[in-house]
Motif scaffolding. Structure first.
Motif, PDB file in Angstrom:
ATOM      1  N   ARG A 101      33.817  44.325  51.821  1.00  0.00           N
ATOM      2  CA  ARG A 101      32.422  44.673  52.234  1.00  0.00           C
ATOM      3  C   ARG A 101      32.028  45.978  51.803  1.00  0.00           C
ATOM      4  O   ARG A 101      32.811  46.952  51.750  1.00  0.00           O
ATOM      5  CB  ARG A 101      32.511  44.826  53.825  1.00  0.00           C
ATOM      6  CG  ARG A 101      32.724  43.525  54.728  1.00  0.00           C
ATOM      7  CD  ARG A 101      32.574  43.525  56.181  1.00  0.00           C
ATOM      8  NE  ARG A 101      32.929  42.350  56.741  1.00  0.00           N
ATOM      9  CZ  ARG A 101      34.122  41.994  57.490  1.00  0.00           C
ATOM     10  NH1 ARG A 101      35.273  43.017  57.531  1.00  0.00           N
ATOM     11  NH2 ARG A 101      34.202  40.836  58.190  1.00  0.00           N
ATOM     12  N   TYR A 102      30.690  46.194  51.519  1.00  0.00           N
ATOM     13  CA  TYR A 102      30.109  47.263  51.511  1.00  0.00           C
ATOM     14  C   TYR A 102      29.897  48.139  52.565  1.00  0.00           C
ATOM     15  O   TYR A 102      28.705  48.561  52.879  1.00  0.00           O
ATOM     16  CB  TYR A 102      28.910  47.065  50.347  1.00  0.00           C
ATOM     17  CG  TYR A 102      29.262  45.906  49.336  1.00  0.00           C
ATOM     18  CD1 TYR A 102      30.511  46.008  48.665  1.00  0.00           C
ATOM     19  CD2 TYR A 102      28.170  45.106  48.888  1.00  0.00           C
ATOM     20  CE1 TYR A 102      30.896  45.220  47.598  1.00  0.00           C
ATOM     21  CE2 TYR A 102      28.464  44.442  47.868  1.00  0.00           C
ATOM     22  CZ  TYR A 102      29.577  44.275  47.105  1.00  0.00           C
ATOM     23  OH  TYR A 102      29.838  43.455  46.232  1.00  0.00           O
ATOM     24  N   ALA A 113      26.601  50.686  53.265  1.00  0.00           N
ATOM     25  CA  ALA A 113      26.088  51.625  52.573  1.00  0.00           C
ATOM     26  C   ALA A 113      24.762  52.124  52.561  1.00  0.00           C
ATOM     27  O   ALA A 113      23.853  51.267  52.835  1.00  0.00           O
ATOM     28  CB  ALA A 113      26.306  51.125  51.081  1.00  0.00           C
ATOM     29  N   ASP A 114      24.349  53.569  52.342  1.00  0.00           N
ATOM     30  CA  ASP A 114      23.321  54.288  52.308  1.00  0.00           C
ATOM     31  C   ASP A 114      22.884  54.292  50.838  1.00  0.00           C
ATOM     32  O   ASP A 114      23.553  55.268  50.223  1.00  0.00           O
ATOM     33  CB  ASP A 114      23.197  55.618  53.070  1.00  0.00           C
ATOM     34  CG  ASP A 114      21.724  56.188  53.075  1.00  0.00           C
ATOM     35  OD1 ASP A 114      20.943  55.451  52.335  1.00  0.00           O
ATOM     36  OD2 ASP A 114      21.817  57.201  53.565  1.00  0.00           O
ATOM     37  N   VAL A 148      32.322  49.929  42.724  1.00  0.00           N
ATOM     38  CA  VAL A 148      33.573  49.762  42.913  1.00  0.00           C
ATOM     39  C   VAL A 148      33.776  48.172  43.570  1.00  0.00           C
ATOM     40  O   VAL A 148      34.802  47.311  43.140  1.00  0.00           O
ATOM     41  CB  VAL A 148      34.555  50.915  43.666  1.00  0.00           C
ATOM     42  CG1 VAL A 148      35.802  50.458  44.228  1.00  0.00           C
ATOM     43  CG2 VAL A 148      34.576  51.834  42.779  1.00  0.00           C
ATOM     44  N   GLY A 149      33.104  48.053  44.801  1.00  0.00           N
ATOM     45  CA  GLY A 149      33.337  46.827  45.482  1.00  0.00           C
ATOM     46  C   GLY A 149      32.682  45.733  44.815  1.00  0.00           C
ATOM     47  O   GLY A 149      33.303  44.704  44.930  1.00  0.00           O
ATOM     48  N   TYR A 150      31.768  45.669  43.977  1.00  0.00           N
ATOM     49  CA  TYR A 150      31.186  44.505  43.255  1.00  0.00           C
ATOM     50  C   TYR A 150      32.184  44.237  42.341  1.00  0.00           C
ATOM     51  O   TYR A 150      32.404  43.185  42.074  1.00  0.00           O
ATOM     52  CB  TYR A 150      29.929  45.166  42.673  1.00  0.00           C
ATOM     53  CG  TYR A 150      29.034  43.992  41.958  1.00  0.00           C
ATOM     54  CD1 TYR A 150      28.559  43.155  42.452  1.00  0.00           C
ATOM     55  CD2 TYR A 150      29.548  43.780  40.737  1.00  0.00           C
ATOM     56  CE1 TYR A 150      27.824  41.917  41.879  1.00  0.00           C
ATOM     57  CE2 TYR A 150      28.776  42.726  39.797  1.00  0.00           C
ATOM     58  CZ  TYR A 150      28.137  41.819  40.728  1.00  0.00           C
ATOM     59  OH  TYR A 150      27.519  40.973  39.853  1.00  0.00           O
ATOM     60  N   THR A 154      31.968  51.944  50.931  1.00  0.00           N
ATOM     61  CA  THR A 154      30.543  51.327  50.252  1.00  0.00           C
ATOM     62  C   THR A 154      30.959  50.712  48.927  1.00  0.00           C
ATOM     63  O   THR A 154      32.065  50.078  48.891  1.00  0.00           O
ATOM     64  CB  THR A 154      29.738  52.321  50.285  1.00  0.00           C
ATOM     65  OG1 THR A 154      30.098  53.448  49.099  1.00  0.00           O
ATOM     66  CG2 THR A 154      29.368  53.092  51.319  1.00  0.00           C
ATOM     67  N   ASP A 155      30.053  50.573  48.165  1.00  0.00           N
ATOM     68  CA  ASP A 155      29.900  50.188  46.827  1.00  0.00           C
ATOM     69  C   ASP A 155      29.787  51.179  45.933  1.00  0.00           C
ATOM     70  O   ASP A 155      29.179  51.147  44.678  1.00  0.00           O
ATOM     71  CB  ASP A 155      28.890  49.061  46.719  1.00  0.00           C
ATOM     72  CG  ASP A 155      29.376  48.120  45.309  1.00  0.00           C
ATOM     73  OD1 ASP A 155      30.252  48.303  44.957  1.00  0.00           O
ATOM     74  OD2 ASP A 155      28.366  47.617  44.896  1.00  0.00           O
TER      75      ASP A 155
END
Length: 897
Positions: free
Chosen positions: A486-487, A547-548, A470-472, A465-466
């Protein structure tokens, strides 16, 4: 025609259970489909090969050329794994049947059918394997259908009465309980088995449609110009029976699957969980859904063949040419050596160039090994506090101390505690950006780009997820190299939390050392400019969930959802930029202390760091090689366009060249890419899996079972030692080998190897107890004159020989032989013996150190009584490995800088 098309369909269907594209491989199902497909091709050739219009079965050489070709195919059969190995084996069997046919006589109907049918099967399997590789690669980059296909599918679903609307690449299906956002993906419209069926069917049918109705028209003549134009129109007309079922059935099938989802959602009770997605990746459902397509094509194509034969009869009589069916391919004398030479050279060049372009990633020149881990932008999974005998709890395991300590033995490691600038990065060879929780400033992003362009190596480590941004944060860096995180969360199709990765037969150098590895839960990577990099790890049998954002860690619930994408995903991506290179990994959890010394994970980290510690010298030759291969392939096709007897020989030549090129690349990369030797000493402890199969941790998860030793294993790391799990002779190679309640048969050869290992200075530690009802310790200990009496001892407090803690023990066994180390009620329950330069230590109190009695999980904050048990373990291990018997165990010093 029904038999022939059925054989082609069954061969294409065999790939789903064969490779385990969605589920675990099913060898029996694959073999049954493969055998049935080959049988249909052979039978169809025998029953219908000579009537009416001749079908383009490949001509099979006879005599020495066939035997020589079959022998050459042993090479690709050795290189390829199952089920891909079936392609060269079927082709070789067809050639051998062709060679035997020469002795059986020209009228050997079934002998000829066997040779031509199996040869066609081998060619089709090879084409389908290539088609599946292309499908897997393409869909791993993006599963989404291009516009306007999602809108067309939504419109068709509305025709069926569903309330459906398309938004981007998502089709929203309404039910009273909830709206289901179904992904409009390639897997929904064109599943992998269907793709293989269509590609191989189109290739074979194009040979039928391309053959001239009037044999005399095979050579261009001006007086037949009108006839030639008519022949070309006839050829295009004969593609309609193949294309019409495709256009009609594929969207219809997608709509029917959506209708099934809505129907069963409406039938599910409100309180019951929804299980709606399994048909979308069910092997049985997907193959059954292809049956209407197979039947429509077989019937229409058979009718087209009959019409074509009827057209050919009056034309051939008028031109005086014999019917095509009266001229079998084997009637042409001799082997086409001249044609093979003319077309074979470019075909071999094409096979070599394309193989190099796909699997060769030049290693480059090694750099100085100056590696820095960015801690300035990350507060998650830090590396700065030692995983020692004093710090416990969740965060003690959820950090990168151990991998930092381990890598510091091979490279010059440092931590970055300031913003990223050119001055900071100029001192480095490799930069590690792990799970950033703080965003990068634009000037830092530019500095990282310049660092890579100058020849630096960049390792990006992301997470599902993010979570924590982290992902961003990583995407700020990654997008300048043509990809992004991808998130999402990536799960296994069969089991949500199980994904086992095994490298392919021609692995990228960064993953060459891995024998097998469990992922925890990763995210996936979307290469939006895939020409700028290549996938290092692409896995199938996966599904993802977005992501939730209602959850604190953004982790979605482990349940199937309509918006899941499924199939193939990229989990490790490699890119080149200037003189430098980038690796992007997607599962930060597996490098945490509690996880990274499970099989394969440390090998992956070491491979990635060493790959990035190399600088590009040749750039990326991939696209030049692929362009050369495409040009050479076109040249070969042009030279062989009028010689159908060259199909099988050229396939053999291409397979052999591919195998030789693949082996050469693997061998060259193995020589030029070696993992470094340590610059500082390491102490390794091996956990034996030859005699012991009790539960250990998996992806850091400890089940807390009464026969598990996951905590004892993990606590070994607190002493500064490093862990491996091994079986067989490979287990007997380190400073200490630990046996947790042996319960498997002890091979005599292994026992003898263990004895030699101890004589040469190795150490064995055997833990057993009364709870191990199937103990096989005796077979191992007997050669050292040690043993365990099967008489239980009452529970009580241990009586150690020195000042070690007097811990309570349970289910103890009396130890015979050796020098006693501890007693219980006056009887020895721990002893040690020396043999040569090594020692063997046996504890009959192994039950004391099981997970259920060591805190159940690795996140435990121990009380004073449990700390005593831990202290006993630490002193025991230090005494065995280092010969230390100090009254306390000091904390470990900081590793590296």
């Amino acid at each position: 025609m029904i038999l022939l098309w059925t054989g082609l369909f069954l061969l294409a269907a065999s790939w789903l259970p064969g490779v385990g594209y969605y589920h675990a491989p099913q060898a029996a199902v694959w073999l049954a489909l493969l055998a049935a497909g080959c049988g249909c091709l052979v039978t169809g050739r025998a029953l219908g090969g000579g009537a009416g219009f001749a079908l383009p079965f490949p001509a099979v050489p006879r005599g020495f050329p066939a035997l020589f070709g079959a022998a050459l195919l042993a090479l690709p059969a050795i290189v390829l794994p199952w089920p891909h190995r079936a392609a060269p084996l079927a082709l070789a069997a067809g050639l051998l049947a062709g060679a035997a046919r020469g002795k059986a006589g020209r009228n050997g109907r079934w002998a000829g059918a066997l040779g031509e049918g199996l040869t066609l099967a081998g060619l089709l399997l090879g084409l389908q394997a290539l088609a599946l590789l292309i499908y897997q690669t393409w869909t791993s980059y993006s599963h989404e259908l291009p516009a306007p296909l999602p809108w067309l599918l939504a419109w068709l679903m509305r025709l069926f009465g569903m309330e459906a609307a398309a938004e981007g690449t998502t089709i929203h299906l309404f039910t009273m309980r909830q709206t289901h956002p179904l992904g409009a993906t390639w897997e929904l419209l064109l599943p992998p088995a269907t793709w293989c069926f269509l590609v191989s069917g189109l290739a074979w049918w194009s040979l039928v449609a391309a053959r001239p109705v009037i044999p005399a028209l095979a050579k261009p003549r001006k007086r037949f110009a009108g006839d030639r134009a008519e022949a070309w129109r006839a050829r295009w007309r004969h593609f309609v029976p193949w294309a019409a079922p495709v256009v009609l059935w594929l969207p219809l099938r997608a709509a029917l699957l959506a209708a099934w989802l809505v129907h069963h959602a409406l039938l599910t009770e409100y309180e019951e969980p929804l299980h709606l997605m399994w048909p979308f990746w069910s092997t049985g459902v997907l193959l059954a859904a292809d049956l209407p397509l197979w039947l429509a094509q077989a019937v229409w194509l058979g009718r087209s063949l009959r019409d074509r034969a009827a057209e050919a009869q009056p034309a051939t009589k008028e031109r005086g040419a014999p019917p095509a069916g009266d001229r079998p391919a084997d009637a042409e004398p001799g082997f086409p050596w001249r044609g093979l030479t003319a077309a074979g050279l470019p075909a071999a060049l094409a096979a070599a160039a394309i193989t190099l372009g796909v699997i060769w990633d030049p290693v480059g020149q090694r750099k100085g090994g100056r590696i820095a881990m960015d801690e300035f932008h990350s507060t998650w999974e830090p590396s700065g506090r030692a995983f020692d005998t004093e710090w416990y709890g969740h965060l003690s395991g959820y950090n990168y101390w151990c991998i930092y300590d381990h890598a510091s033995r091979f490279y010059t490691l440092s931590r970055i505690q300031e913003p990223l600038t050119d001055a900071v990065l100029n001192r480095l060879d490799v930069l590690v950006l792990k799970v950033p929780t703080e965003m990068y400033r634009p000037e830092e992003v530019s500095a990282v780009g310049r660092f890579v362009e100058r020849g630096g190596g960049l390792l990006l480590i992301g997470e599902h997820t993010d979570v924590f941004g982290v992902g961003y944060g990583l995407n700020q860096i990654a997008r300048q190299f043509g990809f992004e995180y991808r998130y999402d969360c990536v799960f296994g199709v069969d089991s949500f939390f199980d994904q086992y990765y095994t490298p392919p037969f021609a692995p990228h150098p960064a993953v060459r050392a891995i024998r097998g590895m469990d992922f925890a839960t990763s995210c996936s990577i979307r290469p939006f400019a895939p020409w700028r990099g290549r996938s290092v790890i692409t896995s199938t049998g996966l599904k993802n969930a977005p992501a939730d954002y209602h959850a604190s860690n953004f982790y979605p619930q482990a349940q199937d959802r309509a918006d899941m994408r499924y199939g193939a995903f990229v989990q490790l991506w490699s890119a080149r930029h200037g003189r430098g290179r980038v690796l992007a990994f997607t599962d930060s959890t597996i490098f945490s202390n509690f996880c990274t010394f499970e099989p394969g994970k440390l090998d992956l980290l070491r491979g990635m760091l060493e790959w990035l510690n190399h600088e590009n010298r040749l750039g990326d030759p991939r696209w030049a090689l692929l362009a050369l291969g495409a040009a050479a392939a076109g040249w070969a096709v042009w030279r062989a366009r009028r010689q159908p007897r060259l199909v099988a020989p050229l396939a053999v030549l291409g397979g052999v060249v591919w195998a030789v090129t693949t082996m050469a690349v693997v061998a060259a990369q193995a020589r030029s890419f070696q993992l470094p030797a340590p610059e500082r000493p390491l102490r390794w402890v091996t956990i034996d899996r030859t005699l012991c199969d009790g539960p250990l941790s998996k992806n850091g998860f400890i089940e807390g079972k009464v026969n598990g030793f996951g905590i004892f294993e993990r606590w070994i790391l607190r002493l500064g030692y490093f862990l491996r799990r091994e079986s067989g002779p490979a287990a007997l190679a380190d400073d200490l080998v630990v046996f947790f309640q042996p319960n498997r048969p002890a091979p005599a050869a292994f026992v003898e190897s263990a004895r030699r290992y101890v004589e040469n200075g190795g150490h064995l530690l055997v833990l057993d107890s009364l709870e191990n009802t199937n103990s096989t310790s005796g077979a191992l200990l007997a050669s050292f004159r040690l043993g365990l009496k099967p008489h239980p001892q009452p529970d009580g407090k241990l009586e150690p020989a020195g000042d070690w803690p007097a811990i309570p023990v349970q289910a103890a066994l009396e130890v015979t032989g050796g020098t006693p180390l501890a007693r219980l009620h006056g009887r020895p329950v721990a002893a040690r013996t020396q043999l040569g330069r090594g020692t063997v230590t046996v504890l009959g109190i192994g039950a004391r150190f099981t997970d259920a009695r060591m805190g159940v999980t690795g996140d435990i904050e121990p009380d004073a009584a449990l700390r005593e048990v831990y202290e006993f373990q630490f002193r025991l291990l230090r005494w065995i490995v280092e010969g230390k018997s100090a009254s306390s165990t000091p904390a470990r010093p900081e590793a590296g800088r």
